[in-house]
Design an enzyme around this catalytic site. Structure first.
Site, short mmCIF file in Angstrom:
data_model
loop_
_atom_site.label_atom_id
_atom_site.label_comp_id
_atom_site.label_asym_id
_atom_site.label_seq_id
_atom_site.Cartn_x
_atom_site.Cartn_y
_atom_site.Cartn_z
CG HIS A 164 -2.07 -1.07 1.38
ND1 HIS A 164 -3.11 -0.36 0.32
CD2 HIS A 164 -2.49 -2.13 1.25
CE1 HIS A 164 -4.35 -1.29 -0.14
NE2 HIS A 164 -3.67 -2.71 1.11
N GLY A 205 -7.01 -14.17 -8.31
CA GLY A 205 -7.57 -13.70 -7.03
C GLY A 205 -7.47 -14.32 -5.91
CB ALA A 206 -4.58 -16.38 -5.21
N GLY A 207 -4.04 -12.71 -5.07
CA GLY A 207 -2.66 -11.19 -4.83
C GLY A 207 -2.17 -11.64 -5.85
CG LEU A 208 -0.33 -15.42 -5.95
CD1 LEU A 208 -0.38 -16.74 -5.94
CD2 LEU A 208 0.53 -14.01 -4.86
CB SER A 209 -0.72 -9.21 -9.71
OG SER A 209 -0.83 -7.97 -9.98
CB SER A 226 -5.47 -8.92 -13.31
OG SER A 226 -5.08 -8.01 -11.78
CG ASP A 264 -0.34 -5.67 -9.33
OD1 ASP A 264 0.66 -5.47 -8.17
OD2 ASP A 264 -1.29 -5.72 -8.73
CE1 TYR A 304 -5.16 -0.87 -3.38
CE2 TYR A 304 -7.40 0.83 -4.49
CZ TYR A 304 -6.00 0.09 -4.37
OH TYR A 304 -4.62 0.93 -5.01
P1 ADP Z 1 -5.57 -11.21 -9.08
O1 ADP Z 1 -4.62 -9.76 -10.32
O2 ADP Z 1 -5.04 -11.12 -7.52
O3 ADP Z 1 -5.26 -12.55 -10.23
P2 ADP Z 1 -7.99 -9.62 -10.27
O4 ADP Z 1 -9.55 -9.48 -9.95
O5 ADP Z 1 -7.34 -8.79 -10.49
O6 ADP Z 1 -7.24 -10.44 -9.20
O7 ADP Z 1 -7.91 -10.17 -11.48
C1 ADP Z 1 -8.31 -11.69 -11.46
C2 ADP Z 1 -9.48 -11.44 -13.32
O8 ADP Z 1 -8.40 -11.94 -14.20
C3 ADP Z 1 -10.33 -12.98 -13.15
O9 ADP Z 1 -11.28 -12.66 -12.65
C4 ADP Z 1 -10.06 -12.94 -14.72
O10 ADP Z 1 -10.91 -11.75 -15.51
C5 ADP Z 1 -8.70 -12.09 -15.14
N1 ADP Z 1 -7.58 -13.15 -15.60
C6 ADP Z 1 -6.73 -13.73 -14.85
N2 ADP Z 1 -6.36 -14.89 -15.68
C7 ADP Z 1 -6.88 -15.04 -16.46
C8 ADP Z 1 -6.59 -16.31 -17.06
N3 ADP Z 1 -6.02 -16.89 -17.28
N4 ADP Z 1 -8.24 -16.03 -18.32
C9 ADP Z 1 -9.05 -15.69 -18.08
N5 ADP Z 1 -8.65 -14.36 -17.15
C10 ADP Z 1 -8.12 -13.82 -16.03
MG MG Z 2 -4.58 -8.21 -10.15
#
Ligand code: ADP
Ligand code: MG
Length: 384
Positions: free
Chosen positions: A34, A122-126, A128, A172, A224
């Site tokens: 943060h 969604g595990a905080g490991l990015s 996205s 990230d 956040y």
């Molecule tokens: P984090 O980045 O912490 O894992 P986020 O909520 O920021 O969590 O991002 C997760 C989102 O990214 C998922 O809900 C999906 O929309 C997208 N995403 C991640 N990996 C994939 C994948 N392999 N295929 C399609 N979408 C994905």
């Molecule tokens: Mg993310």
């Protein structure tokens, strides 16, 4: 999934071989939580888990997207019809990257994409950022845009902030784009200057475990935003552009100035002390005192738990269990309210620590956590 398999699946889907295959990793943040929206310091490193994308150009303004990890067929989007915050699906991430590139004036006329990722979502490991960066690098190479790595990260951040509509800092995307194998990335989020800090744990008989609690508490989004707004208010009350501008030596004086603004005092204390912890970790790693970073990581957790108040029972349980079972240090990592914690340990203690954590989670009635070793890995690159 390997690059070859991703390429083969691309061929099945689209009927031609891809022009290339690229990979971009997820990340964990070693220290500096943060701080990125306060113009401060962060220190992530790349995971071996990565998004792999097979990509070819198109010249008809169409973007076709397919993920091996999502149910459903190929999505087909028109580049000239892309509009921020119009897409609630996963396709917003890659489409957002194409949108951000075009918005910045770069000639991108379409693409076919098939991807697969081993970064847990969604595990905080990015996951996205891995997804954004792999697309950005592929388009940068294919369309010969010549954009530098930090610039690609900026465009990916813009895709996530503006197009997807998720407020995130720059860490990230920069981690996924710029990290190097065997190193942690010391990043100044104000000017984006970077330093690769050698971080070869195995050579020192150490391990860093990631414990993914598999929980995501529902209120994380709003909280956040509240923390971010509170930090901005703190900076305004103290008359600085960002909390980064409060030197650690002047922290007590700054807190005194804030008087009875209890909430703001706690946020400011976390951010300013956290920036200082990043600098301490950089100093210790640079002088070869790797084991000594353990207590600094643990201090970071205490600050996030008590001052920033974004931990949760599952994350606290990982940290408490690890420390009583002999870990050198442990902390939650990522945005908070769930996600993952990291544990620094002697290699010889890994088995005991893993067992103790699983037992503690079972005794508390929590979901079994996913535990894996985080080896500092390479950033985004072309594979084929
Ligand atoms: P984090 O980045 O912490 O894992 P986020 O909520 O920021 O969590 O991002 C997760 C989102 O990214 C998922 O809900 C999906 O929309 C997208 N995403 C991640 N990996 C994939 C994948 N392999 N295929 C399609 N979408 C994905
Ligand atoms: Mg993310």
């Amino acid at each position: 999934m390997g690059a070859q398999q991703v390429a083969e699946r691309f061929t099945e889907l689209y009927g031609t071989r891809p022009e290339g295959v690229w990979a971009a990793p997820g990340r964990v943040n070693l220290i500096g939580e943060h701080t990125d929206y306060n113009d401060g310091f962060v220190m992530p490193f790349a995971l071996p888990h990565q998004a792999v994308a097979a990509v070819s150009r198109r010249d008809d303004g169409i973007l076709r997207l397919h993920s091996a990890d999502i149910e459903g067929g190929v999505a087909e989007l028109r580049l000239d019809a892309l509009a921020p915050q119009s897409d609630p699906n996963w396709t917003a991430y890659p489409a957002g990257v194409a949108w951000a590139l075009r918005e910045a004036g770069h000639q991108v006329t379409g693409a076919d994409v098939h991807l697969s990722s081993t970064v847990p979502t969604g595990a905080g490991l990015s996951s996205s950022a891995a997804l954004e960066v792999v697309i950005a690098l592929a388009l940068n190479d294919l369309y010969e845009l010549g954009l530098r790595r930090w610039k690609l990260a900026r465009l990916c951040q813009r895709a996530e902030n503006v197009y997807v509509g998720a407020p995130t800092g720059i860490m990230d995307q920069t981690a996924s784009s710029c990290c190097e194998q065997g190193h942690a990335l010391f990043l100044d989020t104000r000017d984006l200057s970077q330093q690769q800090i050698p971080f070869d744990l195995a050579a020192e008989g150490l391990r860093l475990l990631v414990v993914d609690t598999q929980v995501k508490h529902a209120h994380s989004g709003g909280e956040y935003g509240k923390r971010r707004a509170g930090c901005e208010k703190g900076a305004a009350l103290l008359g600085v552009d960002a909390l980064r501008d409060i030197p650690y030596a002047e922290l007590d004086a700054a807190l005194a100035l804030l008087g009875d603004e209890e909430e703001i005092v706690r946020l400011v204390r976390h951010v300013v002390s956290e920036d200082h912890r990043v600098e301490r970790v950089v100093g210790l790693l640079s002088s070869g005192e790797t084991r000594a970073i353990g207590p600094v990581l643990t201090e970071g957790h205490t600050s996030l738990r008590d001052d920033f108040r974004i931990s949760c029972p599952e994350l606290d349980l990982v940290v408490d269990t690890a420390l009583s079972a002999g870990a050198l240090g442990a902390r939650m990592t990522g945005g908070g309210f769930g996600g993952s914690a990291i544990v620094l340990a002697e290699s010889t203690d890994v088995e005991t620590l893993t067992k103790a954590t699983e037992e503690a989670f079972a005794a508390a009635g929590f979901t079994t956590p996913r535990i894996f070793e985080a080896v500092p890995s390479r950033g985004a690159h072309r594979v084929i």
